[in-house]
Design a protein around this motif. Structure first.
Motif, PDB file in Angstrom:
ATOM      1  N   HIS A   1       0.869  -1.181   0.018  1.00 11.36           N
ATOM      2  CA  HIS A   1       0.012   0.118   0.076  1.00 11.36           C
ATOM      3  C   HIS A   1       0.939   1.138   0.029  1.00 11.36           C
ATOM      4  CE1 HIS A   1      -3.494  -2.568   2.001  1.00 11.36           C
ATOM      5  NE2 HIS A   1      -3.188  -2.698   0.753  1.00 11.36           N
ATOM      6  N   GLU A   2       1.866   1.441   0.875  1.00 10.03           N
ATOM      7  CA  GLU A   2       2.658   2.365   0.913  1.00 10.03           C
ATOM      8  C   GLU A   2       4.154   2.321   0.913  1.00 10.03           C
ATOM      9  OE1 GLU A   2       1.507   5.357   0.680  1.00 10.03           O
ATOM     10  OE2 GLU A   2      -0.533   5.188   1.428  1.00 10.03           O
ATOM     11  N   VAL A   3       4.940   3.200   0.231  1.00  9.08           N
ATOM     12  CA  VAL A   3       6.312   2.870   0.341  1.00  9.08           C
ATOM     13  C   VAL A   3       7.104   3.853   1.220  1.00  9.08           C
ATOM     14  CG1 VAL A   3       8.772   2.651  -0.972  1.00  9.08           C
ATOM     15  CG2 VAL A   3       6.442   1.743  -1.903  1.00  9.08           C
ATOM     16  N   VAL A   4       7.723   3.632   2.160  1.00  9.17           N
ATOM     17  CA  VAL A   4       8.290   4.779   3.095  1.00  9.17           C
ATOM     18  C   VAL A   4       9.731   4.981   2.828  1.00  9.17           C
ATOM     19  CG1 VAL A   4       8.564   5.386   5.519  1.00  9.17           C
ATOM     20  CG2 VAL A   4       6.525   4.471   4.821  1.00  9.17           C
ATOM     21  N   LEU A   5      10.402   5.906   2.841  1.00 11.42           N
ATOM     22  CA  LEU A   5      11.830   6.266   2.618  1.00 11.42           C
ATOM     23  C   LEU A   5      12.367   6.586   3.952  1.00 11.42           C
ATOM     24  CD1 LEU A   5      11.684   8.263  -0.782  1.00 11.42           C
ATOM     25  CD2 LEU A   5      11.941   5.729  -0.436  1.00 11.42           C
ATOM     26  N   VAL A   6      13.622   6.141   4.200  1.00  8.73           N
ATOM     27  CA  VAL A   6      14.217   6.241   5.244  1.00  8.73           C
ATOM     28  C   VAL A   6      15.779   6.620   4.879  1.00  8.73           C
ATOM     29  CG1 VAL A   6      15.126   5.597   7.446  1.00  8.73           C
ATOM     30  CG2 VAL A   6      12.905   5.019   6.858  1.00  8.73           C
ATOM     31  N   GLY A   7      16.408   7.527   5.363  1.00 11.60           N
ATOM     32  CA  GLY A   7      17.926   7.808   5.025  1.00 11.60           C
ATOM     33  C   GLY A   7      18.109   8.812   4.151  1.00 11.60           C
ATOM     34  N   GLY A   8      19.086   9.633   4.348  1.00  9.44           N
ATOM     35  CA  GLY A   8      19.373  10.878   3.307  1.00  9.44           C
ATOM     36  C   GLY A   8      19.551  10.425   1.736  1.00  9.44           C
ATOM     37  N   SER A   9      20.116   9.346   1.715  1.00 12.12           N
ATOM     38  CA  SER A   9      20.467   8.553   0.097  1.00 12.12           C
ATOM     39  C   SER A   9      19.266   8.495  -0.478  1.00 12.12           C
ATOM     40  CB  SER A   9      21.387   7.422   0.245  1.00 12.12           C
ATOM     41  OG  SER A   9      22.714   7.626   0.768  1.00 12.12           O
ATOM     42  N   THR A  10      17.817   8.286   0.166  1.00 16.36           N
ATOM     43  CA  THR A  10      16.755   8.051  -0.794  1.00 16.36           C
ATOM     44  C   THR A  10      16.209   9.256  -1.442  1.00 16.36           C
ATOM     45  OG1 THR A  10      15.370   8.509   1.401  1.00 16.36           O
ATOM     46  CG2 THR A  10      16.019   6.279   0.885  1.00 16.36           C
ATOM     47  N   ARG A  11      17.001  10.658  -0.951  1.00 19.32           N
ATOM     48  CA  ARG A  11      16.557  11.796  -1.718  1.00 19.32           C
ATOM     49  C   ARG A  11      17.273  11.726  -3.321  1.00 19.32           C
ATOM     50  NH1 ARG A  11      18.510  14.148   3.304  1.00 19.32           N
ATOM     51  NH2 ARG A  11      16.621  15.382   4.278  1.00 19.32           N
ATOM     52  N   VAL A  12      18.224  10.870  -3.471  1.00 22.83           N
ATOM     53  CA  VAL A  12      18.502  10.599  -4.702  1.00 22.83           C
ATOM     54  C   VAL A  12      17.395  10.089  -5.576  1.00 22.83           C
ATOM     55  CG1 VAL A  12      20.349   9.244  -6.310  1.00 22.83           C
ATOM     56  CG2 VAL A  12      20.949  10.054  -4.137  1.00 22.83           C
ATOM     57  N   PRO A  13      17.505  11.050  -6.703  1.00 21.94           N
ATOM     58  CA  PRO A  13      16.372  10.902  -7.632  1.00 21.94           C
ATOM     59  C   PRO A  13      16.091   9.479  -8.505  1.00 21.94           C
ATOM     60  CG  PRO A  13      17.063  13.062  -8.260  1.00 21.94           C
ATOM     61  CD  PRO A  13      18.216  12.375  -7.107  1.00 21.94           C
ATOM     62  N   LYS A  14      17.512   8.899  -8.636  1.00 17.59           N
ATOM     63  CA  LYS A  14      17.188   7.439  -9.242  1.00 17.59           C
ATOM     64  C   LYS A  14      16.741   6.615  -8.392  1.00 17.59           C
ATOM     65  CE  LYS A  14      18.612   4.638 -12.688  1.00 17.59           C
ATOM     66  NZ  LYS A  14      17.617   4.627 -13.812  1.00 17.59           N
ATOM     67  N   VAL A  15      17.143   6.700  -6.937  1.00 13.68           N
ATOM     68  CA  VAL A  15      16.587   5.839  -5.924  1.00 13.68           C
ATOM     69  C   VAL A  15      15.176   5.594  -6.209  1.00 13.68           C
ATOM     70  CG1 VAL A  15      16.596   5.293  -3.620  1.00 13.68           C
ATOM     71  CG2 VAL A  15      18.772   5.825  -4.694  1.00 13.68           C
ATOM     72  N   ARG A  16      14.561   6.949  -6.014  1.00 11.00           N
ATOM     73  CA  ARG A  16      12.985   7.175  -5.840  1.00 11.00           C
ATOM     74  C   ARG A  16      12.507   6.655  -7.142  1.00 11.00           C
ATOM     75  NH1 ARG A  16      11.801  12.664  -2.720  1.00 11.00           N
ATOM     76  NH2 ARG A  16      12.947  12.127  -0.760  1.00 11.00           N
ATOM     77  N   ALA A  17      13.163   6.850  -8.387  1.00 13.54           N
ATOM     78  CA  ALA A  17      12.702   6.618  -9.682  1.00 13.54           C
ATOM     79  C   ALA A  17      12.591   4.814  -9.733  1.00 13.54           C
ATOM     80  CB  ALA A  17      13.381   7.080 -10.796  1.00 13.54           C
ATOM     81  N   THR A  18      13.738   4.206  -9.107  1.00 11.50           N
ATOM     82  CA  THR A  18      13.716   2.715  -9.165  1.00 11.50           C
ATOM     83  C   THR A  18      12.470   2.259  -8.416  1.00 11.50           C
ATOM     84  OG1 THR A  18      16.283   2.808  -9.530  1.00 11.50           O
ATOM     85  CG2 THR A  18      15.314   0.711  -8.670  1.00 11.50           C
ATOM     86  N   LEU A  19      12.519   2.956  -7.224  1.00  8.91           N
ATOM     87  CA  LEU A  19      11.169   2.484  -6.296  1.00  8.91           C
ATOM     88  C   LEU A  19       9.679   2.616  -7.091  1.00  8.91           C
ATOM     89  CD1 LEU A  19      12.635   3.336  -2.972  1.00  8.91           C
ATOM     90  CD2 LEU A  19      12.473   1.000  -3.728  1.00  8.91           C
ATOM     91  N   THR A  20       9.714   3.742  -7.584  1.00  9.51           N
ATOM     92  CA  THR A  20       8.463   4.026  -8.207  1.00  9.51           C
ATOM     93  C   THR A  20       8.064   2.801  -9.231  1.00  9.51           C
ATOM     94  OG1 THR A  20       8.761   6.164  -7.955  1.00  9.51           O
ATOM     95  CG2 THR A  20       7.226   5.435  -9.642  1.00  9.51           C
ATOM     96  N   GLU A  21       9.225   2.417 -10.157  1.00  8.42           N
ATOM     97  CA  GLU A  21       9.070   1.408 -11.135  1.00  8.42           C
ATOM     98  C   GLU A  21       8.752   0.089 -10.561  1.00  8.42           C
ATOM     99  OE1 GLU A  21      12.032  -1.126 -13.694  1.00  8.42           O
ATOM    100  OE2 GLU A  21      12.614   0.957 -13.449  1.00  8.42           O
ATOM    101  N   MET A  22       9.456  -0.077  -9.352  1.00 11.39           N
ATOM    102  CA  MET A  22       9.145  -1.498  -8.779  1.00 11.39           C
ATOM    103  C   MET A  22       7.692  -1.660  -8.228  1.00 11.39           C
ATOM    104  SD  MET A  22      12.998  -2.315  -6.876  1.00 11.39           S
ATOM    105  CE  MET A  22      12.351  -3.959  -6.777  1.00 11.39           C
ATOM    106  N   PHE A  23       7.392  -0.669  -7.708  1.00 13.96           N
ATOM    107  CA  PHE A  23       6.054  -0.726  -6.962  1.00 13.96           C
ATOM    108  C   PHE A  23       4.809  -0.254  -7.420  1.00 13.96           C
ATOM    109  CE2 PHE A  23       9.109  -1.443  -3.604  1.00 13.96           C
ATOM    110  CZ  PHE A  23       8.790  -2.208  -2.760  1.00 13.96           C
ATOM    111  N   GLY A  24       5.162   0.482  -8.655  1.00 14.96           N
ATOM    112  CA  GLY A  24       4.103   0.945  -9.448  1.00 14.96           C
ATOM    113  C   GLY A  24       3.419   2.397  -8.877  1.00 14.96           C
TER     114      GLY A  24
END
Length: 408
Positions: A317-340
């Protein structure tokens, strides 16, 4: 007037008085703090009864909401530095500056990790555990991960007490935060968890509960190798000062590229002169290409977690980010792709864990409004679904029926 007529009046009076007390009297001061002793940054938060709000405490010196998890000994006078002050002098005093101590806490010594070139301070075998040998540390203040952690925790505690002192009229009413709830990585062993408690004890803190960082982050949301400068061909181990300058520059470049599409970097090759320097310009796409292997590796633990849970990515239902490195756009884009779906970003990822453990701290302190406490069930392949449900019921009973003899 008969008793049957008096009782309803008394009951109504109790309700009115309770309402007036809850709405007009100031809520009690926070009794327990929530602390995130992080690998890179640390912070402390307080849960305010009544409003149910969590306040991340600014550092008493830098006024920032997080402090670098760095401690150092000044080479000239032996003064202990913590946080921003320690990080600021790291490039000039690398052999006496310790960072990422959390990576070593509670772990058995291994030569492989002790010989890592990226650490300019000396790591040695301290009775089977990791120890730090700093030339200026004559009194052994920072010779273990626990002692380094204790210095950081002491700074956080002092900041919380300073904040509380400014918010009360009478000094005698100041509530010191000597008890806390802390977060630890989910993969921490019992030895690492105990070592974290030891660090807290050295700082004068009693840990009432340890939460795993994923659970703490979920509560915060209301849900129950840097390679950018790898093109430089110098030998970093020949100069600890240069190594530190490169490390700081790499971190700053990563942060910059999280907001901009292109950033410039300049690193002095000699601290005594600004003439000899490494200069480069890097785009976000180049940064992502350099670190492509790292971004790809982040998929594996996510897929493993989904597989063990027996849940498809679309079922989250929800994806929660923890840690400063999760600000990296590629990290967020990868997770968005994986979880839809895009991940939650409403809470600063550097503060999410501290906010979550502060909520748990408020619950343990009996603060209102009443909130259901976090329940963590240790996974075991040997437990059936019915046994897990029974264990959950036992955990829930313990949470809703705390030891009333314990003075929080």
């Amino acid at each position: 007037m008969s008793l049957t007529h008096i009782l309803p009046i008394v009951g109504a009076a109790v309700v009115v008085i309770s309402y007036l007390v809850a709405t007009h009297l100031p809520p009690p001061k926070p009794k327990i703090a929530g602390i995130d002793l992080g690998t890179t940054y640390s912070c402390i938060a307080l849960y305010h009864a009544g409003s149910g709000e969590v306040e991340v405490v600014p550092d008493s010196v830098s006024k920032r909401l997080t402090i670098p998890s760095v401690a150092a000994i000044e080479a000239k006078n032996g003064t202990v530095l913590v946080g921003s002050e320690a990080k600021a002098q790291a490039t000039l005093n690398p052999a006496n500056t310790v960072y990422e101590a959390k990576r070593f806490i509670g772990r058995s010594f291994s030569v492989e990790h002790a010989n890592e070139e990226r650490f300019p301070f000396t790591i040695f075998n301290r009775s089977g555990s990791f120890g730090f040998r700093l030339p200026a540390d004559q009194h052994h203040v920072l010779d273990s991960p626990e002692k380094v952690g204790a210095q950081i925790l002491t700074r956080l505690k002092q900041s919380a007490e300073a904040l509380l002192a400014t918010k009360v009229t009478y000094v005698l009413l100041i509530a010191t935060s000597s008890r806390c709830v802390m977060a630890v990585p989910a993969e921490f062993t019992e030895a690492q968890r105990n070592a974290t408690k030891d660090a807290a004890a050295l700082a004068g803190l009693e840990v009432l509960r340890l939460l795993t960082e994923p659970t703490a982050a979920a509560m915060a949301y209301g849900l129950h190798e840097q390679q950018a400068l790898s093109r430089y061909n110098g030998t970093m181990q020949d100069s600890p000062e240069l190594q530190q300058r490169l490390r700081v520059a790499a971190e700053e470049l990563k942060v910059c590229l999280s907001d901009k599409l292109q950033c410039d970097v300049r690193v002095a090759l000699d601290a005594g002169t600004s003439d000899a320097a490494f200069e480069a310009s890097l785009t976000r796409s180049e940064f992502e290409a350099i670190n492509a292997e790292i971004f790809e590796r982040m998929r594996q633990p996510v897929l493993e977690a989904l597989s063990k849970a027996g849940v498809p990515a679309q079922g989250i239902h929800e994806v929660v980010l923890v840690g400063g490195s999760t600000r990296v756009p590629k990290v967020r884009a990868t997770l968005t792709e994986m979880f839809g779906k895009p991940p939650h970003t409403s809470i600063d990822p550097d503060q999410a864990v501290a906010v979550g453990v502060a909520v748990q701290a408020g619950i343990l302190a009996g603060a209102w409004p009443l909130t259901v406490s976090a329940i963590e069930i240790p996974f075991s392949a040997d437990l059936s679904a019915d046994e897990l449900a029974e264990l959950a019921d036992e955990e829930m009973y313990d949470e809703l029926n705390p030891d009333t003899d314990q003075d929080l």
